[in-house]
Scaffold this active site. Structure first.
Site, PDB file in Angstrom:
ATOM      1  N   GLY A 151      -5.972   3.636  -2.035  1.00 22.49           N
ATOM      2  CA  GLY A 151      -5.645   3.840  -0.621  1.00 22.49           C
ATOM      3  C   GLY A 151      -6.420   4.944   0.077  1.00 22.49           C
ATOM      4  O   GLY A 151      -7.094   4.718   1.079  1.00 22.49           O
ATOM      5  N   ILE A 184       0.856  -1.201   0.000  1.00 21.54           N
ATOM      6  CA  ILE A 184       0.000   0.000   0.000  1.00 21.54           C
ATOM      7  C   ILE A 184       0.891   1.249   0.000  1.00 21.54           C
ATOM      8  O   ILE A 184       0.447   2.326   0.398  1.00 21.54           O
ATOM      9  CB  ILE A 184      -0.968   0.013   1.216  1.00 21.54           C
ATOM     10  CG1 ILE A 184      -0.234  -0.299   2.526  1.00 21.54           C
ATOM     11  CG2 ILE A 184      -2.113  -0.950   0.998  1.00 21.54           C
ATOM     12  CD1 ILE A 184      -1.095  -0.140   3.769  1.00 21.54           C
ATOM     13  N   HIS A 193      -4.838   1.757  -6.923  1.00 17.99           N
ATOM     14  CA  HIS A 193      -4.388   2.831  -6.025  1.00 17.99           C
ATOM     15  C   HIS A 193      -5.588   3.532  -5.355  1.00 17.99           C
ATOM     16  O   HIS A 193      -5.804   4.734  -5.543  1.00 17.99           O
ATOM     17  CB  HIS A 193      -3.516   3.845  -6.790  1.00 17.99           C
ATOM     18  CG  HIS A 193      -2.561   4.575  -5.887  1.00 17.99           C
ATOM     19  ND1 HIS A 193      -1.325   4.999  -6.266  1.00 17.99           N
ATOM     20  CD2 HIS A 193      -2.687   4.958  -4.581  1.00 17.99           C
ATOM     21  CE1 HIS A 193      -0.724   5.622  -5.262  1.00 17.99           C
ATOM     22  NE2 HIS A 193      -1.536   5.618  -4.224  1.00 17.99           N
TER      23      HIS A 193
HETATM   24  O1  3PY Z   1      -1.011   9.757  -0.108  1.00 14.47           O
HETATM   25  C1  3PY Z   1      -0.368   8.949  -0.755  1.00 14.47           C
HETATM   26  O2  3PY Z   1       0.848   9.094  -0.946  1.00 14.47           O
HETATM   27  C2  3PY Z   1      -1.052   7.803  -1.325  1.00 14.47           C
HETATM   28  O3  3PY Z   1      -0.552   7.170  -2.198  1.00 14.47           O
HETATM   29  C3  3PY Z   1      -2.378   7.410  -0.762  1.00 14.47           C
HETATM   30  O4  3PY Z   1      -2.833   6.213  -1.267  1.00 14.47           O
END
Ligand code: 3PY
Length: 324
Positions: free
Chosen positions: A292, A240, A290
């Site tokens: 996240g 992640i 992606h």
């Molecule tokens: O904030 C970041 O760097 C991300 O990649 C979040 O997924």
């Protein structure tokens, strides 16, 4: 005095962030192109000049060339991300242009995705869904068997805010041991019950390896043919952080040959990954695009904090989250 102007790079921006600029009498322009478009950088370079601030919300690298094109009036830049591996920090420091980012507010959302991927990969969601879609639901006691989280050892590479949030979540899953490795001792580790070990020990002992470290020269291809060999046959690898931390050719081989059990990836290299990439064809590689920090609430907070970074810099103050 005419209002300051900020260019927001990459397609769109949450209203919550635009409102912060408006309240502070800062004009904004949202660059309408998306960074996966072929000519994105070419068009951007022609439209960069003259802004006082930049929100650089794209994977493309912000280099000296970009700064030259933007012009000497540029006073502040913010990422809308935690990771700042796509910025030439030395160049920004040399020119005295502050760079902010938006950490912390995304810790929970990214950690949720990490746990989601860990479970999906360990319990073979991809294989299961594909069986249903192919009309091959053939239940048997030995069918689609995964790995238990209870009783396992979880190794977290990078125990920053997101890594800690991953550990906090997995505490509810009866994990028997948590390990971490990283650049420095984390005071929070003791309270969380996470033990710092060298990378090799973490890889050799973990049933789950979660990558949550920043991408740097030291972490690029940290997971490669050699380090994959150190991992257990039942190991599940979760990324992640950033795609470039893994050598994807080596990962493909390790997954194909069942040298490790599975991988769950929120980040890959390149992004977007081509639809015909060999990793996508593997049943034990569970990949998402992606996602996240992709929740409404989190993205609103990131947009607000990126805007605050810029406004504080315009006022000659330290940014909310300065990166240097
Ligand atoms: O904030 C970041 O760097 C991300 O990649 C979040 O997924």
């Amino acid at each position: 005095m005419s209002p300051k102007r900020v260019l927001i790079v990459n397609g769109s921006y949450p209203v919550a962030g635009l409102d912060i600029f408006k309240k502070n009498n800062v004009e904004t322009e949202v660059f309408p192109h998306m960074d996966y478009e072929q000519d994105f950088m070419e068009v951007l370079k022609q439209n960069l000049n003259g802004y006082d601030g930049l929100i650089w919300n794209t994977k493309h690298r912000l280099t000296a060339e970009i700064l030259d094109l933007a012009g000497p009036q540029l006073k502040a830049i913010s990422a809308m991300a935690s990771g700042i591996d796509n910025f030439d920090l030395d160049e920004l420091k040399k020119r005295g242009i502050p760079l902010g980012n938006t950490p912390n507010v995304l810790n929970n959302a990214v950690a949720d995705i990490g746990v989601g991927l860990l479970i999906s990969a360990a319990r073979k969601f991809k294989e299961g869904v594909s069986m249903i879609e192919r009309n091959e639901w053939k239940f048997g006691v030995q069918w689609i068997l995964g790995q238990d989280i209870a009783g396992s050892t979880v190794g977290v590479i990078g125990l920053g805010g997101i890594g800690q949030a991953v550990v906090r979540r997995l505490k509810g899953f009866d994990v028997s041991r948590f390990l971490y490795c990283g650049r420095s001792d984390k005071p929070e580790a003791k309270l969380l019950g996470v033990e710092r070990v060298p990378l090799q020990e973490l890889l050799e002992e973990s049933d789950f390896v979660v990558l949550v470290c920043p991408l740097t020269n030291e972490t690029r291809h940290l997971i490669n043919a050699d380090t994959l060999k150190m991992m257990k046959k039942n190991a599940v690898l979760v990324n992640i952080a950033r795609g470039e931390i893994i050598d994807h050719v080596a990962l493909y081989e390790a997954l194909k040959n069942e040298q490790i059990f599975a991988a769950g990836l929120d980040v890959v290299s390149p992004e977007p990954i081509p639809a015909d990439h060999p990793l996508l064809a593997l049943p034990n590689c569970y990949l998402i695009p992606h996602l996240g920090s992709a929740t409404i609430e989190t993205r609103n907070k990131m947009a607000v904090n990126a805007a605050k970074n810029i406004i504080l810099a315009f006022e000659g103050k330290s940014m909310l989250y300065p990166t240097y």
